[in-house]
Motif scaffolding. Sequence first.
Motif, PDB file in Angstrom:
ATOM      1  N   LYS A   1      -6.419   2.851   0.703  1.00 12.89           N
ATOM      2  CA  LYS A   1      -6.038   3.960   1.093  1.00 12.89           C
ATOM      3  C   LYS A   1      -5.705   4.002   2.688  1.00 12.89           C
ATOM      4  O   LYS A   1      -6.592   3.256   3.404  1.00 12.89           O
TER       5      LYS A   1
ATOM      6  N   GLU B   1      -6.029   4.391   6.433  1.00  7.01           N
ATOM      7  CA  GLU B   1      -6.933   5.094   7.544  1.00  7.01           C
ATOM      8  C   GLU B   1      -6.389   5.535   8.615  1.00  7.01           C
ATOM      9  O   GLU B   1      -5.505   4.661   9.168  1.00  7.01           O
TER      10      GLU B   1
ATOM     11  N   THR C   1      -4.204  15.091   5.337  1.00  7.85           N
ATOM     12  CA  THR C   1      -4.741  15.828   4.567  1.00  7.85           C
ATOM     13  C   THR C   1      -4.523  17.342   4.458  1.00  7.85           C
ATOM     14  O   THR C   1      -4.041  17.750   5.411  1.00  7.85           O
TER      15      THR C   1
ATOM     16  N   PHE D   1       1.649   5.194   0.486  1.00 13.08           N
ATOM     17  CA  PHE D   1       1.358   6.319   1.184  1.00 13.08           C
ATOM     18  C   PHE D   1       2.600   7.299   0.985  1.00 13.08           C
ATOM     19  O   PHE D   1       3.416   7.202   1.410  1.00 13.08           O
TER      20      PHE D   1
ATOM     21  N   ALA E   1       0.753  -1.310  -0.129  1.00 14.24           N
ATOM     22  CA  ALA E   1      -0.118   0.146  -0.050  1.00 14.24           C
ATOM     23  C   ALA E   1       0.751   1.239   0.032  1.00 14.24           C
ATOM     24  O   ALA E   1       1.856   1.364   0.884  1.00 14.24           O
TER      25      ALA E   1
ATOM     26  N   SER F   1       2.108   7.427  -5.831  1.00 13.53           N
ATOM     27  CA  SER F   1       1.788   8.169  -4.706  1.00 13.53           C
ATOM     28  C   SER F   1       0.766   9.240  -5.176  1.00 13.53           C
ATOM     29  O   SER F   1       0.300   9.318  -6.112  1.00 13.53           O
ATOM     30  N   SER F   2       0.529  10.101  -3.991  1.00 13.42           N
ATOM     31  CA  SER F   2      -0.559  11.219  -4.200  1.00 13.42           C
ATOM     32  C   SER F   2       0.304  12.398  -4.883  1.00 13.42           C
ATOM     33  O   SER F   2       1.690  12.361  -5.025  1.00 13.42           O
TER      34      SER F   2
ATOM     35  N   GLN G   1       2.191   0.828  -7.931  1.00 13.64           N
ATOM     36  CA  GLN G   1       1.485   1.840  -6.778  1.00 13.64           C
ATOM     37  C   GLN G   1       1.869   3.360  -7.276  1.00 13.64           C
ATOM     38  O   GLN G   1       2.908   3.587  -7.982  1.00 13.64           O
TER      39      GLN G   1
ATOM     40  N   ASN H   1      -3.591  -2.510  -1.873  1.00 14.75           N
ATOM     41  CA  ASN H   1      -3.718  -0.984  -2.429  1.00 14.75           C
ATOM     42  C   ASN H   1      -4.348  -0.046  -1.796  1.00 14.75           C
ATOM     43  O   ASN H   1      -4.836   0.631  -2.375  1.00 14.75           O
TER      44      ASN H   1
ATOM     45  N   SER I   1      -3.360   0.413   6.635  1.00 18.67           N
ATOM     46  CA  SER I   1      -3.394   0.145   5.452  1.00 18.67           C
ATOM     47  C   SER I   1      -3.186  -1.320   4.896  1.00 18.67           C
ATOM     48  O   SER I   1      -2.222  -2.052   5.538  1.00 18.67           O
TER      49      SER I   1
END
Length: 680
Positions: free
Chosen positions: A632, A634, A52, A20, A18, A421-422, A419, A630, A627
């Motif tokens: 998101k 939490e 966020t 991040f 996952a 990233s943001s 994968q 894959n 996580s």
Amino acid sequence: MIENKKGSHRPARSRRIAGFMVSLLALNLVASLSLGTATAAPIPVSNFPPLTTPQTKQLLAENPARLGQAGYTNLLNTSLTNGDSLSLGRDNYAPPRWSGAWADYGMYTSQPKRFDEPFNNLDVSWTGQQPAGTSIEVDVRVSPDNQNWTLWQTLDTSGQTASFGASNAFLYAQYRARLFSDAAGKTPNLGDIKLEANRRDLNNVITASYFSLSNITSDSPTAQAVPAPTFSVYGTREGMVGGRTANGHIIQENDHFVSLPSWTALNDLGSSDYMVKITAPNGRTAIAPVMDVGPWNFKDNYWHNPRYEFKDLPVGVPQAEKAYYDDHNGGLNESGVPVGNPSGIDIGDGTYWDDLGLKGASAGKLDVTFLWEGSAPPAAGITDVNASGAWHNGVVIKWSTNVATNGWVEYGLSDRYGQTSSVDNNMVSSHTFVLTDLTPGQDYYYRVHGKDIYGNEVVSAKQTFETLPGVTTPLVTYQNDKGIGLTLGKNSQSLKLLGARVNPTFWSDNPNNDYLAGASTKPGALTASGNLDLDFVPVCDENDRNCVMGFGTGYKNYVRFTNSKGENYDFGAIHDFSLSPNAMASMLEANFKNGDKIRRYGTPDSYDQKWPHHYHFFWWDNKILFSYDNGKPEVFDFNLDGLTISFVGASRAKGDIVGINFQNIAFSPNGLQPDATIKE
């Protein structure tokens, strides 16, 4: 059913991860990683960034007068002397004759202002005083690159919004204040000004089309400019030697400039952002800057699509031409004055006579090309890509771009990546990313991406890095149901649970918990913050087939976080006829001292028990980040006092079988007390 004799299930496909991403916003974070050593520590808790980012507007607020000379690029008959506001100076400049019945006029143009993230709207507000017979107008323009500028937009009231196209994105803004008075000695005053920009991501951006650029693809990274628009308009000679243009230029004999009927394309004195190319009927051409406003109108940007005023007219046709020949607006200009000729451009004498070889006061139709509407940005490129200071589940990745871009990282355990990233929307040329939630002791493939302000994407070549191995701690085993067999691996790196329940009870309403088996960290072994990675791997038959994580009416496998109050969070997967009748579903269960409970399950039968699943946890500041695969990440609030972590298998009723391998159990070094770490 027996365990795969190889000790793991299909290693080539045994891990999923996952992703991040954390954008590195502070230099002290980089320093804290101890990047130069082989035992670099994970990110300290005190520097763990928020998950966020509030999407507040980007704010620029300033007082032009207090900035002094450093604040402007152009100052025309405007005084800064009172130190708190802009006011008209003492030069008594007459404004352009088409701009209204004003006797005095001044103009202040700010330095270009750069925002961190792309935007396409500006809310503009200001403070000040406007006595009767005075006026303040503020123009704003924007640029993607501080080279290609849009037209100025005029705002006559504080609090208005300037919009620059839903499909566009920009990084730079500039404002220009114009002060007017109907009598000498009377002045408005402009105090503070505020620009608030929205945040616009670079998805579906076609800013290039604003400047008449062709589309740019990754296969053809070089921008190709299409011709800037050319329109056939009537032209006249300006003359007026010794007079002053709207930008403060004193007109010389045989001067070289033009005037257009809109403030939107007026250059600052000495600047050449807005240039036209004129082609005369005799074939001669000339290029000249826009230095004045007129003829006839001051809001008629007829060359731009969409035009700001007179939207009922086609682009490319001056309003004066339509008023003169077709009685548009009753034959009047925007101020109600009868239009005396159809001219859409005034031309300085030197350009008119010497360059174009024209005669008389009126030239008839000329082909005018508006050059700022067609220009090409530089192609983006990536250099200096490197991954440094990898630790057990993270790495710092850096790279450079030759122009400002956003950035993101694509990565995975093979060169197929998998994968992403943001996206960091800060537009910079030096990029730093921190990837976390990686698997310890693995070789990773990665490549970096960026989009420039025009929306053109660039990607690097394939790169690799290796994460450091994690550490382990002694686990204490327990068999509340003796039928569930238990095997603890070397150095507590794995735990196998396999067997059928023998107790006749059910797992519901069972205070003795005699339906499970597992292993737990010792009390006091864990610190206040750390990471845990592991794989949930099914058991298979001797032919490496028929792989499952249990069998019967109900079974579940999970990682349990327990605190000193006896509260717990369970993260794992469950099969129960009432919840997931044919296979398994993801599971989150929690129990709290006040009686509150959480029971949350994934889509029935959506958890594939034939393949391994990777789980990642990070605990800090009374929070747990979780996580798997894959998914998101939490975050859950949880009191971490007296924290222990257990690896548990359970079955619903007598005869139901548990079959699970908790493999590759790896803690971050900072997650364990020094004396609780197993030394290799």
